[in-house]
Design an enzyme around this catalytic site. Structure first.
Site, mmCIF file in Angstrom:
data_model
loop_
_atom_site.group_PDB
_atom_site.id
_atom_site.type_symbol
_atom_site.label_atom_id
_atom_site.label_comp_id
_atom_site.label_asym_id
_atom_site.label_seq_id
_atom_site.Cartn_x
_atom_site.Cartn_y
_atom_site.Cartn_z
ATOM 1 N N CYS A 114 6.153 -6.910 7.223
ATOM 2 C CA CYS A 114 7.313 -6.499 8.004
ATOM 3 C C CYS A 114 7.731 -7.689 8.858
ATOM 4 O O CYS A 114 6.875 -8.393 9.387
ATOM 5 C CB CYS A 114 6.947 -5.306 8.902
ATOM 6 S SG CYS A 114 8.360 -4.612 9.787
ATOM 7 N N CYS B 135 -1.345 5.754 10.192
ATOM 8 C CA CYS B 135 -0.120 5.066 10.622
ATOM 9 C C CYS B 135 -0.448 3.725 11.231
ATOM 10 O O CYS B 135 -1.283 3.634 12.128
ATOM 11 C CB CYS B 135 0.565 5.815 11.754
ATOM 12 S SG CYS B 135 1.332 7.288 11.288
ATOM 13 N N CYS C 218 6.079 -5.110 15.996
ATOM 14 C CA CYS C 218 5.730 -4.125 17.011
ATOM 15 C C CYS C 218 4.270 -4.376 17.377
ATOM 16 O O CYS C 218 3.422 -4.549 16.499
ATOM 17 C CB CYS C 218 5.939 -2.718 16.476
ATOM 18 S SG CYS C 218 7.655 -2.486 15.973
ATOM 19 N N GLU D 154 0.809 -1.218 0.000
ATOM 20 C CA GLU D 154 0.000 0.000 0.000
ATOM 21 C C GLU D 154 0.840 1.264 0.000
ATOM 22 O O GLU D 154 1.965 1.273 0.482
ATOM 23 C CB GLU D 154 -0.907 0.009 1.238
ATOM 24 C CG GLU D 154 -1.962 -1.072 1.177
ATOM 25 C CD GLU D 154 -2.916 -1.057 2.379
ATOM 26 O OE1 GLU D 154 -4.069 -1.445 2.191
ATOM 27 O OE2 GLU D 154 -2.507 -0.674 3.476
ATOM 28 N N CYS E 119 1.271 -2.363 15.882
ATOM 29 C CA CYS E 119 1.271 -2.088 14.439
ATOM 30 C C CYS E 119 0.592 -3.206 13.662
ATOM 31 O O CYS E 119 0.949 -4.379 13.804
ATOM 32 C CB CYS E 119 2.704 -1.915 13.954
ATOM 33 S SG CYS E 119 2.834 -1.719 12.172
#
Ligand code: SAH
Ligand code: SF4
Length: 413
Positions: free
Chosen positions: A142, A387, A146, A122, A149
């Protein structure tokens, strides 16, 4: 033949094996997007041009690709008509495929994109009064996890290639209609020229989309060099920010070889809390990270390092945390600004966002110590573009599917 060998991307604890990041095309042609001018000249020479011709043509083609944004060799009017089919036979000018484009009520835009070998990722565009920021992805998913996230919960990962990274910027320019229009050969016939000056919407780039950019260092560097190249997209390094969760060994290299602004996802000031929410902290601790920031090439009061701090209720948001943050930034004499990010929730997230009063109190403590600490306004929440909300639809679906299966299993058992 597709290269499906495994390569490794470092993860939190161990390297994670993933598919290699080179995707040869079935038709044998070579995609020029993502290659430096020197490499384009080499390919032209390998395809039969003499060295001088190859260099000249590479310079012309490069300008058309990155400065004018053309996607068809036939549009390259200063290249001989007979030469254009020669190029078309051997080369292509690629873009990531757009699977879906969404527009938020606040003007934020999000694109779900796909690589040639079928991986979704994205990118997000955030318009503001005085600037327009493109949030670019560096990986599909990823390898770090985290806890706050959404991207970190994706399993599928591969590094994006330089072409796929710079391709996001090109695609954004396409979508915003921001390539200079008209004829390029103005020197020959200035009166006929419709070449327009820049008054662009896309002014800044942040490497804050999916992925950890410093775990895909070479590709990110090569892509950003094209973005910064004066003959290319020509965006100043001062308008580009790379965000890292704290890959300490790659930070100095980032300053030296890329030279863009640095943002660091700090998010906590004690080992206990940072270990929990940003687990790469177990590998590279807070002090080590802050020392690497203090040593970051090019950081100064004029070019401060941004410390990102996600506000999680009762986790990292106390007055004491704020005071410790100030102490640490001062102890390491960091030219710093702090960016307070209200936590953006996603289904199943283990945290809540701090209250607005708490965020304000935290911000005031940092601000009163002489460090700027603005609170970032969440953008594009209605289209999951904020975010940490980037996670592709396919993955969301598979997750929903998994949840259903789990529920069914539970019902049966
Ligand atoms: N991997 C890099 C860059 C991508 S994340 C990094 O971690 O820095 C971009 C920023 O969004 C990081 O500061 C990240 O910590 C933050 N972020 C991630 N999930 C979030 C969430 N749910 N709410 C608010 N910010 C989040
Ligand atoms: Fe990866 Fe950054 Fe998300 Fe952490 S915050 S999981 S490093 S994308």
């Amino acid at each position: 033949m597709p290269d499906t060998d495994l390569m490794t991307i470092p993860g939190q604890v161990d390297p994670v094996p993933v598919a290699r990041d080179i995707t040869p095309r079935a038709d044998g042609r070579v995609d020029l997007i993502g290659l430096p001018k020197r490499r384009i000249a080499e390919l032209f020479a390998e395809a039969g041009l003499d060295a001088k011709q190859a260099k000249l043509r590479a310079k012309q083609v490069f300008h058309w690709l990155y400065h004018r944004g053309v996607t068809d060799f036939e549009a390259m009017t200063d290249i001989a008509k007979t030469m254009r089919p020669w190029l078309t036979e051997r080369f292509v000018i690629g873009r990531p495929e757009v699977v879906e484009a969404q527009h938020s009520t606040d003007g934020t835009r999000k694109w779900l994109l796909q690589t040639a070998d079928g991986h979704d990722f994205e990118m997000v565009f955030i318009p503001d009064a005085d600037r327009g920021t493109l949030c670019v992805s560096s990986q599909v998913g990823c390898t770090l996890n985290c806890r706050f996230c959404h991207t970190g919960t994706m399993r599928l990962v591969r590094n994006l290639t330089p072409g796929e990274i710079v391709g996001q910027v090109m695609l954004a320019r396409d979508a915003l209609g921001e390539w200079p229009k008209g004829r390029m050969d103005i020197a020959e016939d200035a009166s006929e020229s419709e070449y327009t000056a820049d008054g662009r919407l896309l002014t800044n780039i942040v490497m804050m989309g999916m992925g950890e950019p410093l775990y895909n260092f070479d590709n990110v560097r090569d892509a950003l060099r094209l973005v910064m190249d004066g003959d290319g997209l020509a965006l100043s390094k001062r308008r580009i920010t790379l965000s890292t969760s704290g890959v300490v060994p790659a930070m100095a290299k980032c300053g030296e070889e890329i030279g863009v602004n640095l943002a660091v996802s700090l998010h906590a000031v004690t080992k206990e809390v940072r270990d929990e929410i940003v687990p790469i902290n177990k590998k590279y601790g807070i002090e080590e990270l802050l020392q690497a920031c203090a040593d970051y090439p090019g950081a100064s009061n004029a070019r401060r390092i941004t410390f990102e701090y996600v506000m999680l209720k009762d986790k990292n948001d106390s007055d004491e945390d704020a005071r410790e943050l100030v102490r640490l930034l001062k102890a390491f004499k960091l030219p710093a600004k702090v960016n307070l990010i209200p936590f953006n929730p996603w289904p199943g997230a283990p945290y809540e966002c701090s209250t607005p009063e708490r965020i304000r109190a935290f911000s005031n403590i940092v601000f009163e110590a002489g460090i700027s600490a603005p609170v970032r306004t969440p953008r594009g929440r209605d289209i999951d573009a904020a975010c940490g909300q980037l996670k592709t639809a396919a993955e969301k679906k598979s997750r929903a599917q998994l949840d259903r299966e789990a529920a069914e299993a539970e019902a049966q058992g």
